[in-house]
Design an enzyme around this catalytic site. Structure first.
Site, PDB file in Angstrom:
ATOM      1  CE1 TYR A  58     -34.599 -76.464 -27.792  1.00 13.34           C
ATOM      2  CE2 TYR A  58     -33.253 -74.850 -27.601  1.00 13.34           C
ATOM      3  CZ  TYR A  58     -33.722 -75.766 -28.099  1.00 13.34           C
ATOM      4  OH  TYR A  58     -33.079 -75.759 -29.719  1.00 13.34           O
ATOM      5  CG  PHE A  68     -38.243 -81.389 -31.894  1.00 12.67           C
ATOM      6  CD1 PHE A  68     -37.678 -79.916 -32.345  1.00 12.67           C
ATOM      7  CD2 PHE A  68     -39.434 -81.323 -31.201  1.00 12.67           C
ATOM      8  CE1 PHE A  68     -38.309 -79.005 -31.379  1.00 12.67           C
ATOM      9  CE2 PHE A  68     -39.899 -80.411 -30.791  1.00 12.67           C
ATOM     10  CZ  PHE A  68     -39.261 -78.748 -30.690  1.00 12.67           C
ATOM     11  CG  ASP A  69     -33.008 -78.475 -30.887  1.00 15.08           C
ATOM     12  OD1 ASP A  69     -32.013 -79.184 -31.054  1.00 15.08           O
ATOM     13  OD2 ASP A  69     -33.186 -77.269 -31.609  1.00 15.08           O
ATOM     14  CB  ILE A  88     -41.087 -70.073 -33.145  1.00 17.68           C
ATOM     15  CG1 ILE A  88     -40.934 -70.557 -31.850  1.00 17.68           C
ATOM     16  CG2 ILE A  88     -40.136 -70.774 -34.292  1.00 17.68           C
ATOM     17  CD1 ILE A  88     -40.964 -72.153 -31.718  1.00 17.68           C
ATOM     18  CE1 TYR A 114     -38.854 -73.423 -36.709  1.00 24.34           C
ATOM     19  CE2 TYR A 114     -39.768 -74.801 -35.044  1.00 24.34           C
ATOM     20  CZ  TYR A 114     -38.898 -74.013 -35.576  1.00 24.34           C
ATOM     21  OH  TYR A 114     -37.532 -73.645 -34.734  1.00 24.34           O
ATOM     22  CG  PHE A 131     -40.218 -75.792 -26.737  1.00 27.28           C
ATOM     23  CD1 PHE A 131     -39.045 -75.705 -27.206  1.00 27.28           C
ATOM     24  CD2 PHE A 131     -41.326 -75.047 -27.634  1.00 27.28           C
ATOM     25  CE1 PHE A 131     -38.665 -75.584 -28.733  1.00 27.28           C
ATOM     26  CE2 PHE A 131     -40.934 -75.198 -28.930  1.00 27.28           C
ATOM     27  CZ  PHE A 131     -40.003 -75.428 -29.241  1.00 27.28           C
TER      28      PHE A 131
END
Length: 570
Positions: A58, A68-69, A88, A114, A131
């Site tokens: 992902y 962010f990731d 999550i 979050y 995502f």
């Protein structure tokens, strides 16, 4: 509301969700995950369900595109369980129903991500997360091995069992199709024992029940493969494996040879035993049908003794008990063939060999001539003996029926004086003690025929079959004689032979005298198709000084010469 108005309102709603327009105002927070399935594979064998283990890649971004990731950046896929709270909530919901290789865009609202707390230094409070996900693997602890037979040979007399040694080719991929290994790229089969712990559990189980030549697809869940550790850099942790397998051959170390009698000619009067010399044709193949050798390609039989270690042990055993003309298939395990090392570049190590054999003939060095009397006239009192002159017809062939020679191809029968080394020893023996009109079949082994070297038109070490018929016979004379008297020779032989009484005997006078003796039954010439030549040879032997005439000093009887050990004549 018209259909057109409904479609317009629906498009407007979607547009406001994925970016909106300043002129329309903010629509408010999302209540659930928004899923965009932008790539769905044509074949979807399984969808993600609650409790499934999954592996995926992902990229995670904010609305403005800032990342962010990313699992790609870490160089490792993410593995986890769906629906048990380890992800999550938005991701748990967004991944459900995915297929392997499916790609989705997920929009996760803050309360399913979050929340108002966020992740310090990484994700701000109340952040909507975006995502881009690709699903790579799905499995469950309840999964079993998935075996699909892609092709199977028509005849399968035996299947793989535990403790068998197998040779197979394979392509290994992850569930998403990523290749990680292939035996084909190494140009060599993978060779191993089954059920002894040398393979991963899934492969141990997946090979059971296979036939030689069968192709299978074997899907192995991680707990039957490399599990949490994976394998090196090519197999990630918790990866399902897909093997496309072609079983080339297999055997068990306890195996002996296997025989299949394809054709046995009846009657089988004799079977080959240890010490026999066998001539045979063969095709040698591997179990997958690959031809590695053939005597037919050389147009020459393979000739050898059996049971004496001149050939591989499996063939030594496989030729025991064969009949003349038999066709048999001999399956030989590697420990009775070329073992772990193989032979040359055509027989791999640990290969099972299949020989399709056609036995042309065999014999033993101690064999005599085999004589079968087909017809013998009644009242036969006079039979052929050593030194007799005979006429006979014959057909000569190999034991497989290949025709070699026949006297019927010529204008007259074959002629020979027995015991003069004019024919092969076995034929000479087979023509003795025959009556005129008798017919025989003679089987002549090569040591009484044309031997290891053969002759023109006759293969080396060939057993010959003669069909013979005696047409006529003439009584012969002892070895070394051209003429014998039936009684005592005349006392004054020279005077009687000198017909014109001039004290010398020229060739014509000598010939007239000998012919008269034969005509009156007082003596006989050595049988021949050319009596004149026999008489000429007699005259030449007596004309010691070769002056064209015989004197009284030159003329000698054969019995006198034997005593004096000079010449052989009269």
């Amino acid at each position: 509301m018209s259909p057109g108005s409904f479609v317009f309102l629906l498009l407007l709603l979607l547009f406001s969700i994925f970016g909106g327009s300043p002129g329309l105002g903010h629509p408010g927070p999302l209540e659930d995950v928004v899923i965009d399935r932008y790539y769905i594979p044509k074949i979807c064998l399984r969808e993600v369900q609650m409790g499934d283990f999954i592996r995926y890649h992902y990229n995670g971004t904010f609305k403005d595109g800032k990342k962010f990731d990313s699992s790609y950046d870490r160089g490792a896929t993410v593995a986890g369980v769906v629906g048990v709270g380890r992800l999550i909530t938005g991701m748990d919901r967004g991944l459900q129903g995915m297929c392997v290789n499916e790609r989705r865009h997920l929009i996760v609202p803050p309360h399913l991500g979050y929340g108002s707390i966020g992740v310090a230094g990484l994700i701000p409070p109340d952040a909507t997360l975006y995502f881009d996900v690709v699903m790579l693997d799905i499995w469950n602890k309840k999964d079993k091995l998935q075996i699909t037979s892609l092709s199977k040979p028509e005849h399968c007399n035996r299947t793989v069992e535990n403790s068998d040694f197998v040779r197979y080719h394979y392509n290994g991929t992850l569930l998403d199709g990523t290749p990680f290994d292939s035996s084909y790229s190494k140009d060599s089969t993978y060779d191993t024992y089954v059920g002894t712990g040398w393979l991963i559990k899934g492969m141990d189980q997946g090979l059971l029940g296979m036939c030689a030549g069968e192709k299978r697809s074997i899907i192995i869940p991680p707990f039957l493969a490399y599990g949490e550790k994976g394998y090196g850099t090519v197999i990630p942790p918790q990866a399902s494996l897909v093997f496309s397998v072609l079983l080339v051959d297999f055997h068990n170390p306890k195996d002996g040879i296997s025989l299949e009698h394809l054709e046995v000619l009846e009657p089988c009067k004799r079977r080959a035993v240890t010490g026999d010399f066998v001539r045979y044709h063969y095709n040698g193949t591997l179990m997958d049908g690959t031809l590695f050798d053939s005597s037919y390609s050389r147009n020459h039989t393979y000739n050898t003794y059996i049971g004496k270690g001149y050939i591989i042990p499996g063939m030594d055993q496989g030729l025991q008990g064969v009949c003349m003309g038999e066709r048999r298939r001999v399956l030989i395990p590697p420990h009775l063939a070329y073992g772990e090392n193989g032979a040359g570049d055509k027989i791999p190590g640990s290969a099972v060999l299949i020989f399709d054999v056609h036995v042309i003939d065999f014999h033993n060095p101690a064999d005599p001539v085999e004589i079968e009397t087909v017809y013998r006239p009644q009242g036969c009192n006079l039979t052929t003996r050593h030194r007799d002159f005979i006429r006979y017809h014959y057909n000569c062939s190999l034991l497989d029926g290949t025709r070699l020679f026949s006297s019927h191809d010529y204008e007259k029968p074959q002629e020979v004086t027995l015991g003069t080394n004019k024919v092969i020893e076995g034929l000479n023996s087979g023509l003795l003690d025959m009556c005129v009109g008798e017919r025989r079949v003679l089987i002549i082994p090569p040591h009484l025929g044309h031997g290891e070297s053969g002759a023109r038109g006759v293969p080396g070490s060939a057993v010959l079959r003669f069909e013979v018929e005696l047409i006529s016979m003439e009584e012969g004379v002892p070895e070394g004689y051209l003429f014998i008297w039936h009684g005592e020779p005349p006392e004054n032989l020279y005077e009687q032979m000198d017909l014109n009484k001039d004290g010398e005997i020229p060739a014509d006078e000598f010939s007239t005298f000998i012919k008269t003796q034969v005509a009156e039954g007082k003596g006989r010439l050595m049988p021949s198709s050319d009596p004149e030549k026999v008489i000429a040879d007699m005259f030449k032997n007596q004309d010691r000084n070769q002056d064209g005439k015989i004197t009284s000093e030159e003329l000698k009887l054969k019995s006198d010469e034997d005593q004096e050990k000079i010449h052989e004549e009269l």
